[in-house]
Design a protein around this motif. Structure first.
Motif: not given
Length: 124
Positions: A71-91
Motif C-alpha cells: 500500500q505504501l507504493l501507491f503513495v507516489p501515484a496518489g501524489v501524482g494524481v493530486v499534483a495533476y488534478l487541474g489537468a485531470i479536471r480539464d480533461d
C-alpha cells in the motif's frame, strides 16, 4: 538474517537494472521493470531446478517483505494524481470516455472469446 534481506533486495534491483538495459538496447515497447521481473523469474527457476530451496531464497524473502507494505507504493501515484488534478479536471470528459470505452471493449472481447471457446469445445 538481515544480510539475506540485503542480498535479496540487491537481486531485485539488479534484475530491474538488467531489464532496463535490455529494453534500452533492444528498443522494446515493454517497461524495463516488467522485463526485469521476467529475468528474476528465469533466475529463480534456474536456481530451483538446480536444487535450491526457492522458499528461503533471499530474493523471495525480500519480495515478501515488500509485498507486506504494498500500500505504501501507491503513495507516489496518489501524489501524482493530486499534483495533476487541474489537468485531470480539464480533461475529465475524455478521461472518463476512455476509461468507460476501454472497459466496455474489454468486456465485449472477453465475451466473444468465451463464446468462441465454448463453440470450439462443442458446449454451445
Amino acid at each position: 538474517m538481515r544480510g539475506g534481506i540485503v542480498v535479496g533486495l540487491t537481486w531485485l534491483v539488479v534484475c530491474q537494472l538488467v531489464g532496463e538495459v535490455l529494453v534500452r538496447l533492444t528498443d522494446a515497447p515493454v517497461p524495463g521493470p516488467v522485463v526485469g521481473m521476467v529475468v528474476l523469474l528465469l533466475a529463480l527457476e534456474v536456481r530451483r531446478r538446480r536444487g535450491h530451496d526457492t522458499d528461503r531464497d533471499p530474493a523471495v524473502r525480500a519480495a515478501d517483505g515488500l509485498l507486506r507494505h504494498l500500500q505504501l507504493l501507491f503513495v507516489p501515484a496518489g501524489v501524482g494524481v493530486v499534483a495533476y488534478l487541474g489537468a485531470i479536471r480539464d480533461d475529465a470528459v475524455p478521461i472518463v470516455v476512455a476509461i468507460a470505452g476501454s472497459w466496455a471493449l474489454g468486456l465485449v472481447v472477453v465475451g466473444w472469446t468465451t463464446r468462441l471457446l465454448e463453440r470450439s469445445e462443442g458446449r454451445a
